[in-house]
Scaffold this motif. Sequence first.
Motif, PDB file in Angstrom:
ATOM      1  N   HIS A  97       0.831  -1.211   0.000  1.00 21.15           N
ATOM      2  CA  HIS A  97       0.000   0.000   0.000  1.00 21.15           C
ATOM      3  C   HIS A  97       0.864   1.258   0.000  1.00 21.15           C
ATOM      4  N   LEU A  98       1.939   1.233   0.760  1.00 16.96           N
ATOM      5  CA  LEU A  98       2.851   2.368   0.775  1.00 16.96           C
ATOM      6  C   LEU A  98       3.426   2.598  -0.623  1.00 16.96           C
ATOM      7  N   ALA A  99       3.818   1.517  -1.294  1.00 16.68           N
ATOM      8  CA  ALA A  99       4.366   1.645  -2.649  1.00 16.68           C
ATOM      9  C   ALA A  99       3.345   2.302  -3.571  1.00 16.68           C
ATOM     10  N   HIS A 100       2.100   1.869  -3.471  1.00 16.78           N
ATOM     11  CA  HIS A 100       1.033   2.465  -4.282  1.00 16.78           C
ATOM     12  C   HIS A 100       0.892   3.956  -3.960  1.00 16.78           C
ATOM     13  N   ASP A 101       0.889   4.281  -2.674  1.00 15.40           N
ATOM     14  CA  ASP A 101       0.732   5.676  -2.258  1.00 15.40           C
ATOM     15  C   ASP A 101       1.912   6.542  -2.697  1.00 15.40           C
TER      16      ASP A 101
ATOM     17  N   ALA B 185       9.952  11.108   0.223  1.00 11.35           N
ATOM     18  CA  ALA B 185      10.901  11.449   1.289  1.00 11.35           C
ATOM     19  C   ALA B 185      10.496  10.862   2.645  1.00 11.35           C
ATOM     20  N   THR B 186       9.210  10.609   2.845  1.00 14.78           N
ATOM     21  CA  THR B 186       8.757  10.070   4.135  1.00 14.78           C
ATOM     22  C   THR B 186       8.640   8.546   4.122  1.00 14.78           C
ATOM     23  N   ALA B 187       8.902   7.939   2.971  1.00 15.26           N
ATOM     24  CA  ALA B 187       8.722   6.486   2.852  1.00 15.26           C
ATOM     25  C   ALA B 187       9.611   5.716   3.819  1.00 15.26           C
ATOM     26  N   ARG B 188      10.859   6.144   4.003  1.00 13.82           N
ATOM     27  CA  ARG B 188      11.781   5.442   4.917  1.00 13.82           C
ATOM     28  C   ARG B 188      11.212   5.401   6.334  1.00 13.82           C
ATOM     29  N   GLU B 189      10.669   6.529   6.796  1.00 11.89           N
ATOM     30  CA  GLU B 189      10.085   6.573   8.140  1.00 11.89           C
ATOM     31  C   GLU B 189       8.887   5.637   8.238  1.00 11.89           C
ATOM     32  N   THR B 190       8.067   5.627   7.194  1.00 13.40           N
ATOM     33  CA  THR B 190       6.895   4.753   7.189  1.00 13.40           C
ATOM     34  C   THR B 190       7.323   3.291   7.175  1.00 13.40           C
ATOM     35  N   LEU B 191       8.366   2.962   6.412  1.00 15.70           N
ATOM     36  CA  LEU B 191       8.876   1.591   6.402  1.00 15.70           C
ATOM     37  C   LEU B 191       9.352   1.179   7.796  1.00 15.70           C
TER      38      LEU B 191
END
Length: 180
Positions: free
Chosen positions: A75-79, A88-94
């Motif tokens: 879902h994160l990848a889709h978003d 830029a915020t993907a690392r934190e979400t991961l």
Amino acid sequence: MDQTTTTRNQELQRQWYGAPLGELCRDLCTLFAVTQSGLADILGVSPAMLSLVMSAQRARIANPDAAARLSSVLHLAHDVRTGAVPAATARETLATIRASRTPGQDSLGTTSHPPAPSQPAPPPARSPAQDPDTHFALRLRDLLNSRAGAAEILAAAALLEADHPGLADILRTCGAGRTD
């Protein structure tokens, strides 16, 4: 492993996840600039287990926490691709996804130890008889799990996400065995 089993597992992965896990995981590694081992760490599985599902020697990730994390990463990848979440915020979400666990259990489903004395104890849980929402969530979880496995439920949630995000959230929550 014979080709028939691998082909069957890839077909099951297409049904559950929309594509073979090998393709999906390689895409996730590229998108988030992580190695296969790094993705395994985020999901909470061993690199060997991730390799088995990527090569379709295994059809799915059986651990409900890891399956829920995979769904969250997808879902994160889709978003990220749609711009709903800044790259830029993907690392934190991961990192948040990596730390997620089923409440009261570790990643293997074993009951967790009570919190250390320095941490405040959580409030006592109400029994399902006292809390109608919890009772309903438990009954819904049991119904869903009697009809489909966690991976199938999470795949259904992924299919509903775009048009029905609330229903998708309910499926992800109950499909992963969570009732909080």
